[in-house]
Design an enzyme around this catalytic site. Structure first.
Site, PDB file in Angstrom:
ATOM      1  N   ALA A   1       0.869  -1.183   0.000  1.00  0.00           N
ATOM      2  CA  ALA A   1       0.000   0.000   0.000  1.00  0.00           C
ATOM      3  C   ALA A   1       0.905   1.232   0.000  1.00  0.00           C
ATOM      4  CB  ALA A   1      -0.882  -0.021   1.241  1.00  0.00           C
TER       5      ALA A   1
ATOM      6  N   VAL B   1       4.361  -1.324   3.494  1.00  0.00           N
ATOM      7  CA  VAL B   1       4.264   0.102   3.138  1.00  0.00           C
ATOM      8  C   VAL B   1       5.160   0.388   1.932  1.00  0.00           C
ATOM      9  CG1 VAL B   1       4.530   2.462   3.959  1.00  0.00           C
ATOM     10  CG2 VAL B   1       3.799   0.674   5.552  1.00  0.00           C
ATOM     11  N   LYS B   2       4.517   0.871   0.870  1.00  0.00           N
ATOM     12  CA  LYS B   2       5.257   1.140  -0.370  1.00  0.00           C
ATOM     13  C   LYS B   2       5.696   2.602  -0.353  1.00  0.00           C
ATOM     14  CE  LYS B   2       4.606  -0.438  -5.140  1.00  0.00           C
ATOM     15  NZ  LYS B   2       3.589  -0.624  -6.182  1.00  0.00           N
ATOM     16  N   ILE B   3       6.984   2.819  -0.545  1.00  0.00           N
ATOM     17  CA  ILE B   3       7.556   4.158  -0.434  1.00  0.00           C
ATOM     18  C   ILE B   3       8.353   4.465  -1.704  1.00  0.00           C
ATOM     19  CG2 ILE B   3       9.162   5.596   0.920  1.00  0.00           C
ATOM     20  CD1 ILE B   3       7.420   4.715   3.006  1.00  0.00           C
TER      21      ILE B   3
END
Ligand code: G3P
Length: 221
Positions: free
Chosen positions: A62, A88-90
């Protein structure tokens, strides 16, 4: 090699599951924007619905939409609290790398996205990213061999025993999938149509038609 589906669409996730070819899900803000979600509450509920379709060892990436460090880590922490299957996509920026470092120290899994060079992948691994997402198809689009980058990253990671897993993204066709499998990376993420295309070969169809024809011409049921 694991098959992730690159979508935020629940029907497509269910289709991939019914094909028996679902190991996880990746989303991005563009994919989320296609799902008629109009506020934060709806977005959060949607991520939870995706998570509930997954098994314990599977996850969904996400992506944060903030770009400054403090906002990124706050958004990342909130996303991670939604469900244990959230990664967590960064994005690969200076702030992004700092945020990956912070979240990794807090044992929150991250996926460093929008990676287009081995140098960027090196930084992501040093920062402790759980996944790195090099974009194969988008490099091909600008006349650079995207698969060459996958080989380079694999080589660099092996040299230093980095634990970061290579999750090749922007996978557009079956040849990308096959070449990634030959290189030996952890996972690819692709739209459902790419997974479907792997099933097909014209010689399978011709062969099957002939088998049935031969059988039916001689054998009575
Ligand atoms: O999720 C990121 C990536 O897979 C996007 O693919 O086809 O839009 O370049 P594509």
């Amino acid at each position: 090699m694991k098959f992730f589906i690159d979508t935020a669409n629940l029907k497509e996730i269910d289709q991939a599951r019914s094909l028996g070819m679902l190991d996880g899900v990746t989303t991005n803000p563009s994919l989320m924007s296609k799902e008629s979600l109009f506020n934060q509450k709806e977005i959060q509920k949607h991520y939870i619905s995706i998570c509930e379709r997954l098994k314990n060892d599977e996850n969904v990436s996400a992506e944060v939409i903030s770009s400054n460090y403090i906002d990124m880590i706050q958004e990342g922490e909130k996303l991670a609290l939604l469900h244990p299957r959230i990664v967590v996509k960064i994005p690969m920026t200076k702030n992004g790398i700092q945020a990956i470092q912070y979240l990794s120290n807090k044992r929150i899994k991250t996926n460093c996205t929008l990676v287009f060079s081995a140098g960027q992948a090196f930084l992501a691994a040093k920062a402790g990213a759980y996944y790195v997402s090099p974009f194969v198809g988008r490099l091909d689009d600008v006349s650079y061999n995207g698969l060459k980058l996958i080989r380079e990253i694999k080589n660099v990671y092996e040299n230093y025993f980095f634990k970061t897993k290579i999750l090749a993204a922007s996978i557009r066709h079956s040849l990308h999938v096959i070449e990634c499998a030959k290189i030996g990376i952890h996972a690819i993420t692709s739209p459902i149509k790419v997974i479907n295309s792997l099933f097909n070969h014209p010689l399978t169809d011709i062969g099957l038609e002939q088998f049935i024809k031969d059988y039916q011409s001689k054998i009575n049921n």
